[in-house]
Design an enzyme around this catalytic site. Structure first.
Site, PDB file in Angstrom:
ATOM      1  N   ARG A  19      -7.193  -9.270  26.659  1.00 43.18           N
ATOM      2  CA  ARG A  19      -8.092 -10.400  26.389  1.00 43.18           C
ATOM      3  C   ARG A  19      -7.367 -11.408  25.487  1.00 43.18           C
ATOM      4  O   ARG A  19      -6.226 -11.198  25.073  1.00 43.18           O
ATOM      5  CB  ARG A  19      -9.376  -9.922  25.716  1.00 43.18           C
ATOM      6  CG  ARG A  19      -9.183  -9.547  24.266  1.00 43.18           C
ATOM      7  CD  ARG A  19     -10.494  -9.226  23.561  1.00 43.18           C
ATOM      8  NE  ARG A  19     -10.277  -9.131  22.126  1.00 43.18           N
ATOM      9  CZ  ARG A  19     -11.110  -8.570  21.266  1.00 43.18           C
ATOM     10  NH1 ARG A  19     -12.225  -8.024  21.715  1.00 43.18           N
ATOM     11  NH2 ARG A  19     -10.840  -8.540  19.979  1.00 43.18           N
ATOM     12  N   ASP A  40      -2.865  -2.175  26.591  1.00 40.62           N
ATOM     13  CA  ASP A  40      -3.927  -2.427  25.603  1.00 40.62           C
ATOM     14  C   ASP A  40      -4.772  -1.165  25.438  1.00 40.62           C
ATOM     15  O   ASP A  40      -4.740  -0.259  26.282  1.00 40.62           O
ATOM     16  CB  ASP A  40      -4.817  -3.596  26.102  1.00 40.62           C
ATOM     17  CG  ASP A  40      -5.525  -4.351  24.981  1.00 40.62           C
ATOM     18  OD1 ASP A  40      -6.255  -3.709  24.197  1.00 40.62           O
ATOM     19  OD2 ASP A  40      -5.364  -5.573  24.898  1.00 40.62           O
ATOM     20  N   ASP A  63      -1.985   2.391  22.823  1.00 38.56           N
ATOM     21  CA  ASP A  63      -2.230   2.096  21.415  1.00 38.56           C
ATOM     22  C   ASP A  63      -0.843   1.870  20.811  1.00 38.56           C
ATOM     23  O   ASP A  63      -0.016   2.795  20.802  1.00 38.56           O
ATOM     24  CB  ASP A  63      -2.941   3.274  20.746  1.00 38.56           C
ATOM     25  CG  ASP A  63      -3.195   3.030  19.256  1.00 38.56           C
ATOM     26  OD1 ASP A  63      -2.509   2.173  18.650  1.00 38.56           O
ATOM     27  OD2 ASP A  63      -4.056   3.724  18.688  1.00 38.56           O
ATOM     28  N   VAL A  64      -0.580   0.665  20.351  1.00 43.54           N
ATOM     29  CA  VAL A  64       0.781   0.333  19.915  1.00 43.54           C
ATOM     30  C   VAL A  64       1.258   1.164  18.732  1.00 43.54           C
ATOM     31  O   VAL A  64       2.456   1.163  18.421  1.00 43.54           O
ATOM     32  CB  VAL A  64       0.931  -1.177  19.585  1.00 43.54           C
ATOM     33  CG1 VAL A  64       0.768  -2.024  20.828  1.00 43.54           C
ATOM     34  CG2 VAL A  64      -0.021  -1.614  18.472  1.00 43.54           C
ATOM     35  N   TYR A 155      -2.729  -8.787   6.484  1.00 47.74           N
ATOM     36  CA  TYR A 155      -2.380  -9.607   7.659  1.00 47.74           C
ATOM     37  C   TYR A 155      -1.141 -10.457   7.369  1.00 47.74           C
ATOM     38  O   TYR A 155      -0.183 -10.484   8.151  1.00 47.74           O
ATOM     39  CB  TYR A 155      -3.573 -10.489   8.035  1.00 47.74           C
ATOM     40  CG  TYR A 155      -3.416 -11.202   9.359  1.00 47.74           C
ATOM     41  CD1 TYR A 155      -3.637 -10.543  10.562  1.00 47.74           C
ATOM     42  CD2 TYR A 155      -3.045 -12.542   9.403  1.00 47.74           C
ATOM     43  CE1 TYR A 155      -3.498 -11.200  11.778  1.00 47.74           C
ATOM     44  CE2 TYR A 155      -2.901 -13.207  10.613  1.00 47.74           C
ATOM     45  CZ  TYR A 155      -3.135 -12.530  11.802  1.00 47.74           C
ATOM     46  OH  TYR A 155      -2.982 -13.190  13.003  1.00 47.74           O
ATOM     47  N   LYS A 159       2.530 -10.096   9.125  1.00 47.36           N
ATOM     48  CA  LYS A 159       3.101 -11.181   9.927  1.00 47.36           C
ATOM     49  C   LYS A 159       4.421 -11.688   9.350  1.00 47.36           C
ATOM     50  O   LYS A 159       5.301 -12.110  10.101  1.00 47.36           O
ATOM     51  CB  LYS A 159       2.083 -12.313  10.085  1.00 47.36           C
ATOM     52  CG  LYS A 159       0.832 -11.907  10.891  1.00 47.36           C
ATOM     53  CD  LYS A 159       1.182 -11.464  12.313  1.00 47.36           C
ATOM     54  CE  LYS A 159      -0.051 -11.281  13.188  1.00 47.36           C
ATOM     55  NZ  LYS A 159       0.284 -10.842  14.564  1.00 47.36           N
ATOM     56  N   THR A 193     -10.895 -15.199  15.959  1.00 50.29           N
ATOM     57  CA  THR A 193     -11.169 -16.349  15.080  1.00 50.29           C
ATOM     58  C   THR A 193     -12.587 -16.883  15.231  1.00 50.29           C
ATOM     59  O   THR A 193     -12.897 -17.970  14.745  1.00 50.29           O
ATOM     60  CB  THR A 193     -10.179 -17.489  15.392  1.00 50.29           C
ATOM     61  OG1 THR A 193     -10.259 -17.759  16.796  1.00 50.29           O
ATOM     62  CG2 THR A 193      -8.771 -17.128  15.005  1.00 50.29           C
TER      63      THR A 193
HETATM   64  P1  NAD Z   1      -7.912 -10.720  20.163  1.00 49.39           P
HETATM   65  O1  NAD Z   1      -8.624  -9.893  19.167  1.00 49.39           O
HETATM   66  O2  NAD Z   1      -8.679 -11.560  21.111  1.00 49.39           O
HETATM   67  O3  NAD Z   1      -6.916  -9.833  21.041  1.00 49.39           O
HETATM   68  C1  NAD Z   1      -6.128  -8.834  20.442  1.00 49.39           C
HETATM   69  C2  NAD Z   1      -5.813  -7.806  21.489  1.00 49.39           C
HETATM   70  O4  NAD Z   1      -5.021  -6.780  20.894  1.00 49.39           O
HETATM   71  C3  NAD Z   1      -7.075  -7.135  22.065  1.00 49.39           C
HETATM   72  O5  NAD Z   1      -6.994  -7.074  23.475  1.00 49.39           O
HETATM   73  C4  NAD Z   1      -7.052  -5.768  21.428  1.00 49.39           C
HETATM   74  O6  NAD Z   1      -7.665  -4.761  22.195  1.00 49.39           O
HETATM   75  C5  NAD Z   1      -5.546  -5.534  21.304  1.00 49.39           C
HETATM   76  N1  NAD Z   1      -5.244  -4.481  20.334  1.00 49.39           N
HETATM   77  C6  NAD Z   1      -5.737  -4.347  19.079  1.00 49.39           C
HETATM   78  N2  NAD Z   1      -5.274  -3.218  18.513  1.00 49.39           N
HETATM   79  C7  NAD Z   1      -4.464  -2.635  19.438  1.00 49.39           C
HETATM   80  C8  NAD Z   1      -3.691  -1.455  19.446  1.00 49.39           C
HETATM   81  N3  NAD Z   1      -3.655  -0.608  18.396  1.00 49.39           N
HETATM   82  N4  NAD Z   1      -2.959  -1.166  20.547  1.00 49.39           N
HETATM   83  C9  NAD Z   1      -3.001  -1.996  21.618  1.00 49.39           C
HETATM   84  N5  NAD Z   1      -3.712  -3.125  21.678  1.00 49.39           N
HETATM   85  C10 NAD Z   1      -4.451  -3.440  20.596  1.00 49.39           C
HETATM   86  O7  NAD Z   1      -6.902 -11.622  19.285  1.00 49.39           O
HETATM   87  P2  NAD Z   1      -5.970 -12.866  19.668  1.00 49.39           P
HETATM   88  O8  NAD Z   1      -6.459 -14.014  18.895  1.00 49.39           O
HETATM   89  O9  NAD Z   1      -5.775 -12.970  21.141  1.00 49.39           O
HETATM   90  O10 NAD Z   1      -4.614 -12.388  18.979  1.00 49.39           O
HETATM   91  C11 NAD Z   1      -3.442 -12.025  19.680  1.00 49.39           C
HETATM   92  C12 NAD Z   1      -2.268 -12.047  18.714  1.00 49.39           C
HETATM   93  O11 NAD Z   1      -2.080 -13.384  18.218  1.00 49.39           O
HETATM   94  C13 NAD Z   1      -2.459 -11.162  17.478  1.00 49.39           C
HETATM   95  O12 NAD Z   1      -1.227 -10.575  17.113  1.00 49.39           O
HETATM   96  C14 NAD Z   1      -2.870 -12.164  16.402  1.00 49.39           C
HETATM   97  O13 NAD Z   1      -2.559 -11.717  15.107  1.00 49.39           O
HETATM   98  C15 NAD Z   1      -2.032 -13.360  16.810  1.00 49.39           C
HETATM   99  N6  NAD Z   1      -2.534 -14.610  16.282  1.00 49.39           N
HETATM  100  C16 NAD Z   1      -3.771 -15.077  16.636  1.00 49.39           C
HETATM  101  C17 NAD Z   1      -4.220 -16.279  16.107  1.00 49.39           C
HETATM  102  C18 NAD Z   1      -5.555 -16.859  16.450  1.00 49.39           C
HETATM  103  O14 NAD Z   1      -5.912 -17.892  15.861  1.00 49.39           O
HETATM  104  N7  NAD Z   1      -6.313 -16.307  17.376  1.00 49.39           N
HETATM  105  C19 NAD Z   1      -3.406 -17.007  15.211  1.00 49.39           C
HETATM  106  C20 NAD Z   1      -2.166 -16.491  14.883  1.00 49.39           C
HETATM  107  C21 NAD Z   1      -1.730 -15.300  15.431  1.00 49.39           C
END
Ligand code: NAD
Length: 247
Positions: A19, A40, A63-64, A155, A159, A193
């Site tokens: 997702r 995922d 699970d990573v 976090y 990062k 977010t």
């Molecule tokens: P999201 O929560 O929509 O998606 C995160 C995905 O990671 C989900 O599908 C979830 O199931 C998966 N996940 C979580 N834990 C896991 C695990 N242990 N093993 C495997 N999969 C796992 O979030 P997003 O906004 O799409 O974020 C994606 C990446 O981008 C993340 O690393 C996040 O930190 C980074 N990021 C997001 C934003 C933002 O504004 N959305 C900004 C900067 C960085």
């Protein structure tokens, strides 16, 4: 010779691909011709996405933080498709709290997924990339990997860690033809977010980002257009990180 953005015959693994931004990476890599593993913990969403894309997509439960699951994922991918050319370490979680109320359990959880998960993923794919003499690892960090942010201690630390790990790997793996870069999104509209209103953020381009705003950068780093780029960081935030603290 194929175009530099043509990923035909490349194999990509996207963690957290079920997702959010990860699913956009999956679709973009697939559209560029790659075979893509959606990896995922979210099974229903990931399986549905892979089924929607068809033959060149597979879903794998991952699970990573699980070393054995990484071994199985890489072994299965090599058996099915011959190798792993691109790894997008995108899976991530966020949690927050003022430091006196930020328990060890929250710290451990976010470091485990966001940083240890990236380390485990890189370690798992490097042997097959080295054997092929090529590979591109794209580590998803954040603007929070470049600045402090109130309450986001685990976090931010995770990062920054991803950004640093990217650089040590780039130095070590460059001689083997394996490139490692980090991407630093700003505010992007996803479940992560959902509780933050972007209209109050100092974004010079005047809007919050969408998952599609990230895909061009990841395609660039995945493919041969970035053949001479490693150890670098690309910020994709509408200019937000430049727009703080002015008088
Ligand atoms: P999201 O929560 O929509 O998606 C995160 C995905 O990671 C989900 O599908 C979830 O199931 C998966 N996940 C979580 N834990 C896991 C695990 N242990 N093993 C495997 N999969 C796992 O979030 P997003 O906004 O799409 O974020 C994606 C990446 O981008 C993340 O690393 C996040 O930190 C980074 N990021 C997001 C934003 C933002 O504004 N959305 C900004 C900067 C960085």
């Amino acid at each position: 010779m194929s175009a530099p953005d043509d990923l035909t015959a490349r194999v990509a693994v996207v963690t957290g691909g079920s997702r959010g931004i990860g699913a956009a990476y999956v679709r973009a890599l697939h559209d560029a011709g790659a075979r893509v593993v959606v990896a995922d913990v979210l099974e229903d969403e990931g399986a549905a996405l892979a089924a929607d894309l068809g033959d060149r997509a597979r879903f794998a439960v991952l699970d990573v933080t699980d070393e054995d699951a990484w071994t199985a994922l890489v072994d299965d991918t090599v058996a099915a498709w011959g190798g792993v050319d691109v790894l997008v370490n995108n899976a991530g979680i966020a949690n927050a709290g003022p430091i006196e109320h930020y328990p060890r359990s929250k710290w451990d959880a976010v470091i485990a997924v966001n940083l240890t998960g990236v380390y485990l993923g890189c370690r798992a794919v490097v042997p097959t990339m080295k054997a092929a003499g090529r590979g591109s690892i794209v580590n998803i960090s954040s603007v929070e990997g470049m600045r402090g942010s109130r309450g986001l201690h685990g976090y931010v630390a995770s990062k920054f860690g991803v950004r640093g790990l990217t650089k040590s790997l780039a130095v070590e793996l460059g001689p083997h033809g394996v490139r490692v870069n980090s991407v630093h999104p700003g505010w992007i509209d996803t479940d992560m977010t959902a509780r933050i209103d972007p209209t109050g953020l100092p974004i010079p381009l005047g809007r919050g980002g969408t998952p599609q705003d990230l895909t061009g950068t990841v395609l660039y780093l995945a493919g041969d257009a970035s053949a001479y780029v490693t150890g670098t960081e690309i910020v994709v935030d509408g200019g937000m990180i430049n727009n703080t603290g002015h008088l």
